[in-house]
Write a protein that holds these residues in place. Structure first.
Motif, mmCIF file in Angstrom:
data_model
loop_
_atom_site.group_PDB
_atom_site.id
_atom_site.type_symbol
_atom_site.label_atom_id
_atom_site.label_comp_id
_atom_site.label_asym_id
_atom_site.label_seq_id
_atom_site.Cartn_x
_atom_site.Cartn_y
_atom_site.Cartn_z
ATOM 1 N N ASN A 49 0.824 -1.201 0.000
ATOM 2 C CA ASN A 49 0.000 0.000 0.000
ATOM 3 C C ASN A 49 0.861 1.255 0.000
ATOM 4 O O ASN A 49 0.569 2.231 -0.711
ATOM 5 N N ALA A 50 1.944 1.239 0.772
ATOM 6 C CA ALA A 50 2.835 2.396 0.844
ATOM 7 C C ALA A 50 3.511 2.645 -0.503
ATOM 8 O O ALA A 50 3.732 3.798 -0.889
ATOM 9 N N ALA A 51 3.835 1.576 -1.224
ATOM 10 C CA ALA A 51 4.473 1.739 -2.529
ATOM 11 C C ALA A 51 3.568 2.512 -3.475
ATOM 12 O O ALA A 51 4.026 3.388 -4.224
ATOM 13 N N PHE A 52 2.267 2.222 -3.449
ATOM 14 C CA PHE A 52 1.336 2.974 -4.289
ATOM 15 C C PHE A 52 1.244 4.421 -3.824
ATOM 16 O O PHE A 52 1.207 5.352 -4.641
ATOM 17 N N ALA A 53 1.237 4.635 -2.520
ATOM 18 C CA ALA A 53 1.133 5.997 -1.990
ATOM 19 C C ALA A 53 2.333 6.841 -2.404
ATOM 20 O O ALA A 53 2.201 8.035 -2.675
ATOM 21 N N TYR A 54 3.522 6.228 -2.464
ATOM 22 C CA TYR A 54 4.738 6.958 -2.825
ATOM 23 C C TYR A 54 4.919 7.086 -4.335
ATOM 24 O O TYR A 54 5.845 7.778 -4.779
ATOM 25 N N SER A 55 4.111 6.409 -5.121
ATOM 26 C CA SER A 55 4.303 6.434 -6.573
ATOM 27 C C SER A 55 4.202 7.864 -7.087
ATOM 28 O O SER A 55 3.360 8.643 -6.658
ATOM 29 N N GLY A 56 5.081 8.204 -7.995
ATOM 30 C CA GLY A 56 5.131 9.562 -8.525
ATOM 31 C C GLY A 56 6.233 10.396 -7.918
ATOM 32 O O GLY A 56 6.511 11.497 -8.398
ATOM 33 N N VAL A 57 6.892 9.876 -6.873
ATOM 34 C CA VAL A 57 7.944 10.647 -6.222
ATOM 35 C C VAL A 57 9.102 10.893 -7.181
ATOM 36 O O VAL A 57 9.837 11.875 -7.051
ATOM 37 N N GLU A 58 9.247 10.015 -8.179
ATOM 38 C CA GLU A 58 10.356 10.142 -9.129
ATOM 39 C C GLU A 58 10.096 11.158 -10.232
ATOM 40 O O GLU A 58 10.967 11.406 -11.081
ATOM 41 N N MET A 59 8.915 11.776 -10.261
ATOM 42 C CA MET A 59 8.578 12.653 -11.374
ATOM 43 C C MET A 59 9.449 13.914 -11.427
ATOM 44 O O MET A 59 9.562 14.549 -12.478
ATOM 45 N N VAL A 60 10.093 14.276 -10.334
ATOM 46 C CA VAL A 60 10.967 15.446 -10.372
ATOM 47 C C VAL A 60 12.137 15.209 -11.318
ATOM 48 O O VAL A 60 12.610 16.136 -11.995
ATOM 49 N N ALA A 61 12.605 13.963 -11.422
ATOM 50 C CA ALA A 61 13.686 13.657 -12.364
ATOM 51 C C ALA A 61 13.181 13.669 -13.798
ATOM 52 O O ALA A 61 13.917 14.025 -14.724
ATOM 53 N N VAL A 62 11.921 13.281 -13.995
ATOM 54 C CA VAL A 62 11.328 13.313 -15.332
ATOM 55 C C VAL A 62 11.270 14.753 -15.832
ATOM 56 O O VAL A 62 11.447 15.023 -17.029
ATOM 57 N N ALA A 63 11.029 15.683 -14.917
ATOM 58 C CA ALA A 63 10.932 17.098 -15.278
ATOM 59 C C ALA A 63 12.299 17.763 -15.411
ATOM 60 O O ALA A 63 12.371 18.938 -15.791
ATOM 61 N N ALA A 64 13.377 17.028 -15.126
ATOM 62 C CA ALA A 64 14.711 17.637 -15.137
ATOM 63 C C ALA A 64 15.064 18.205 -16.501
ATOM 64 O O ALA A 64 15.747 19.224 -16.598
ATOM 65 N N GLY A 65 14.598 17.559 -17.572
ATOM 66 C CA GLY A 65 14.907 18.021 -18.917
ATOM 67 C C GLY A 65 14.218 19.307 -19.306
ATOM 68 O O GLY A 65 14.543 19.899 -20.346
ATOM 69 N N GLU A 66 13.268 19.762 -18.488
ATOM 70 C CA GLU A 66 12.560 21.004 -18.770
ATOM 71 C C GLU A 66 12.682 21.983 -17.617
ATOM 72 O O GLU A 66 11.907 22.925 -17.503
ATOM 73 N N ALA A 67 13.667 21.732 -16.757
ATOM 74 C CA ALA A 67 13.849 22.567 -15.569
ATOM 75 C C ALA A 67 14.878 23.659 -15.820
ATOM 76 O O ALA A 67 15.903 23.439 -16.458
ATOM 77 N N GLU A 68 14.597 24.823 -15.298
ATOM 78 C CA GLU A 68 15.558 25.913 -15.296
ATOM 79 C C GLU A 68 16.697 25.579 -14.329
ATOM 80 O O GLU A 68 16.457 25.103 -13.226
ATOM 81 N N ASN A 69 17.924 25.793 -14.783
ATOM 82 C CA ASN A 69 19.100 25.539 -13.958
ATOM 83 C C ASN A 69 18.995 24.195 -13.222
ATOM 84 O O ASN A 69 19.018 24.134 -11.986
ATOM 85 N N PRO A 70 18.895 23.095 -13.966
ATOM 86 C CA PRO A 70 18.605 21.794 -13.342
ATOM 87 C C PRO A 70 19.656 21.321 -12.357
ATOM 88 O O PRO A 70 19.329 20.626 -11.396
ATOM 89 N N ARG A 71 20.906 21.704 -12.572
ATOM 90 C CA ARG A 71 21.956 21.199 -11.689
ATOM 91 C C ARG A 71 21.992 21.913 -10.344
ATOM 92 O O ARG A 71 22.777 21.551 -9.471
ATOM 93 N N ARG A 72 21.177 22.913 -10.192
ATOM 94 C CA ARG A 72 20.958 23.511 -8.880
ATOM 95 C C ARG A 72 19.628 23.070 -8.293
ATOM 96 O O ARG A 72 19.533 22.738 -7.111
ATOM 97 N N ASN A 73 18.592 23.038 -9.122
ATOM 98 C CA ASN A 73 17.238 22.788 -8.623
ATOM 99 C C ASN A 73 16.938 21.322 -8.358
ATOM 100 O O ASN A 73 16.191 21.005 -7.433
#
Length: 588
Positions: A282-306
């Motif tokens: 159940n916890a695994a489903f609740a945490y799903s999506g936590v990795e999406m910040v890395a998916v957005a890295a290619g469209e992030a301003e100053n990614p190596r800081r943010n």
């Protein structure tokens, strides 16, 4: 050297990686500036003129003509967008609704331990992903890491696995929203298809125009969820100490009666252990999506800081939201609360089945349930918005790898891969099944299907990092020089890999026959269908393209990096002008 053609039909040109940095950026353009470097003369135009994207795209594709033909995504996500996307990615309907099922099934202590242990493994995985995403912040990221560092077949498998997982989770969240809104009188008499249609149009509108629109929406949604969970934790603290209308000091009375751990399937110690283990899934489903910040890295301003900034804070978000949240539920409500059990049994709509709302009713605060239901509805819409975004970017990453049709590379003038968004959004039409079999049943079915695929994604990330770590050593790159270095590696990655593998193997333990339950074929298939799907995807590409396991000395850790290194020098430095800006820059 390792041939990127093993990944598929993409142009495996590594010319860009070998070019001098200055040549990468002197790209002739039919616009207001002669070349890209000129655009940096005005830092405010870094994003407006999409100045970094041609260089990055050329570095990846190998020629400027492909960039002109298909376009490229833009770095339109500001620092506050990335921080709040990471924040919102850890708060979904699982924290408000799904957690109730685990609570009544296992008890408060099991719930607390389950979310804490799973949270530790998730944090270990995110630290590994954060290091890779900081080294190469690419659109979609995860399929490309797996293809470059492990095997082209793994990149194909994890990419399509992620895409269908996000597509089904999109359906899950829209289905949940259709359930949640029926909490209010007047809405329950409307056909769920009407609400489903409304929500689909809303999330597509937030994703199709520009990535900055998606970022602003997530910033607002995450702010609402943050205020809500902080308010709920304060409410729990006050009520537990007797500050409610009844002035009843609760303490940990429900941990004594009916108890801290509830037996599940079996009895005694074995039953209590199985109850605890059930919370891990159940916890695994609740945490799903936590990795999406890395998916957005290619469209992030100053990614190596943010990106490092967002990843480092995952630990505190897990502790604050899930560990304290599960503790709060455990002290406010007994796991055998009849109102909660009846709501789950009858598939009651919306917040009626949330343990938070049950706690509010028991505390005698009648005005809050509708407010909490509105927050839960916002959370469902936010998650729908996020999973449409991430699903489309996974498809875009597959197209970059040559593992999806090339037309998926096509982007609008605003940098939106609209074919990817369109196909992912089309999958949301599956949600209309809820109008015939019941929204809650569809929600549970999709949850079971997506949980196992999420675990495969996290295991793939851990494997990719282990190979990335080995590649750094093979290239004699000192990790101490990295912009972001995760601690205790590669042991951290091995820990997360083994933990998620254990849950994957045993996640369907409840489907096997026992003294209280017969073997259910449908439940067994639902629990384990993700394994043959992932294996089938992997073997298909392995045989079709005859890919091979990438030796460490041949892992492609450089393509795309040269342009990013040059870009780092041109991001304007954020300097707070007063104490309020200093606080805001710390938060976002």
């Amino acid at each position: 050297m390792y041939e990127l053609s093993d990944f598929g039909d993409t142009k495996p040109l590594r010319i860009a990686a070998k070019m001098p940095a200055k040549d990468l950026w002197k790209i002739e353009r039919e616009e207001r500036f002669t070349n890209v470097e000129d655009m940096y003369d005005d830092p405010s135009r870094v994003l407006d003129e999409r100045s970094m994207q041609p260089g990055e795209a050329t570095d990846l594709y190998g020629d400027i003509e492909t960039v002109k033909d298909y376009g490229y995504v833009t770095r339109g996500l500001k620092s506050r967008h990335i921080q709040f996307i990471a924040l919102g990615g850890t708060i979904g309907t699982g924290l408000f609704l799904g957690i109730g099922h685990a609570f009544t099934q296992a008890g408060p202590l099991s719930l607390l331990l389950g979310y804490a242990f799973t949270g530790a493994a998730v944090f270990a995985m995110m630290m590994s992903l954060g290091e890779m995403a900081t080294w190469l912040p690419l659109p979609g990221a995860i399929p490309q890491f797996c293809a470059r560092y492990v095997d082209g077949a793994m990149g194909f498998a994890v990419g399509w696995n992620n895409w269908y997982s996000n597509s089904l989770t999109l359906c899950t969240e829209i289905s949940a929203a259709a359930v949640i809104i029926q909490f209010w009188q007047g809405a329950d008499g409307i056909n769920p298809a009407a609400w489903i249609t409304l929500f689909i149009f809303l999330v597509v509108g937030l994703n199709i125009f520009a990535v900055s629109v998606y970022g602003e929406a997530e910033f607002i949604f995450a702010s609402i969820k943050l205020l809500a969970i902080v308010g709920l934790l304060l409410f729990a603290f006050i009520i537990d100490l007797g500050g409610g209308p009844t002035h009843d000091r609760l303490g940990f009375r429900y941990w004594n009666n009916p108890g801290a751990m509830k037996a599940y399937i079996s009895t005694g110690s074995a039953g209590r252990f199985l109850g605890f283990f059930s919370t891990l899934v159940n916890a695994a489903f609740a945490y799903s999506g936590v990795e999406m910040v890395a998916v957005a890295a290619g469209e992030a301003e100053n990614p190596r800081r943010n990106i490092p900034k967002a990843v480092r804070r995952v630990f505190w978000r897990i502790i604050f939201f899930y560990v304290l949240g599960s503790l709060a539920i455990g002290v406010l409500v007994p796991y055998n609360a009849q109102r909660l059990l009846d709501a789950q049994k009858n598939n009651s709509p919306g917040a009626a089945a949330s343990p938070w709302v049950i706690a509010i009713y028991r505390a005698g605060v009648p005005a809050l349930p509708s407010i909490i239901n509105a927050v839960i509805l916002t959370s469902a819409i936010s998650s729908s918005n996020a999973f449409l975004y991430t699903g489309s970017r996974y498809l875009y990453a597959l197209a970059q790898n040559g593992q999806a049709p090339k037309f998926f590379l096509t982007c609008s003038k605003k940098g939106v891969p609209y074919y990817c968004v369109g196909l992912t959004a089309a999958m949301s039409l599956l949600t209309y099944m809820s109008t015939s079999v019941g929204s809650q049943k569809v929600f549970q079915w999709f949850q079971a299907l997506t949980t196992i695929s999420v675990l495969f994604t996290w295991m793939s990330i851990s494997i990719a990092y282990i190979r990335f770590h080995s590649a750094l050593r093979a290239y004699n790159i000192d990790r101490s020089a990295l912009r972001f270095r995760s601690p205790f590696q590669p042991y951290t990655a091995w820990f997360s890999l083994m933990f998620f593998a254990m849950i994957t193997i045993f996640n369907g333990f409840w489907t096997f026959p026992s003294a209280t339950k017969n073997f259910q074929v449908n439940d067994f298939i639902t629990a384990y269908i993700g394994i043959p799907i992932y294996a089938g995807l992997y073997l298909f590409w392995k045989v079709y393209k005859k890919t091979r396991w990438v030796p460490s000395v041949e892992a492609d850790i450089m393509t795309g990096k040269a342009a990013l290194d040059v870009a780092d020098e041109h991001w304007p430095e954020r300097r707070p002008r007063n104490v309020w800006e200093r606080i805001w820059f710390f938060v976002a």
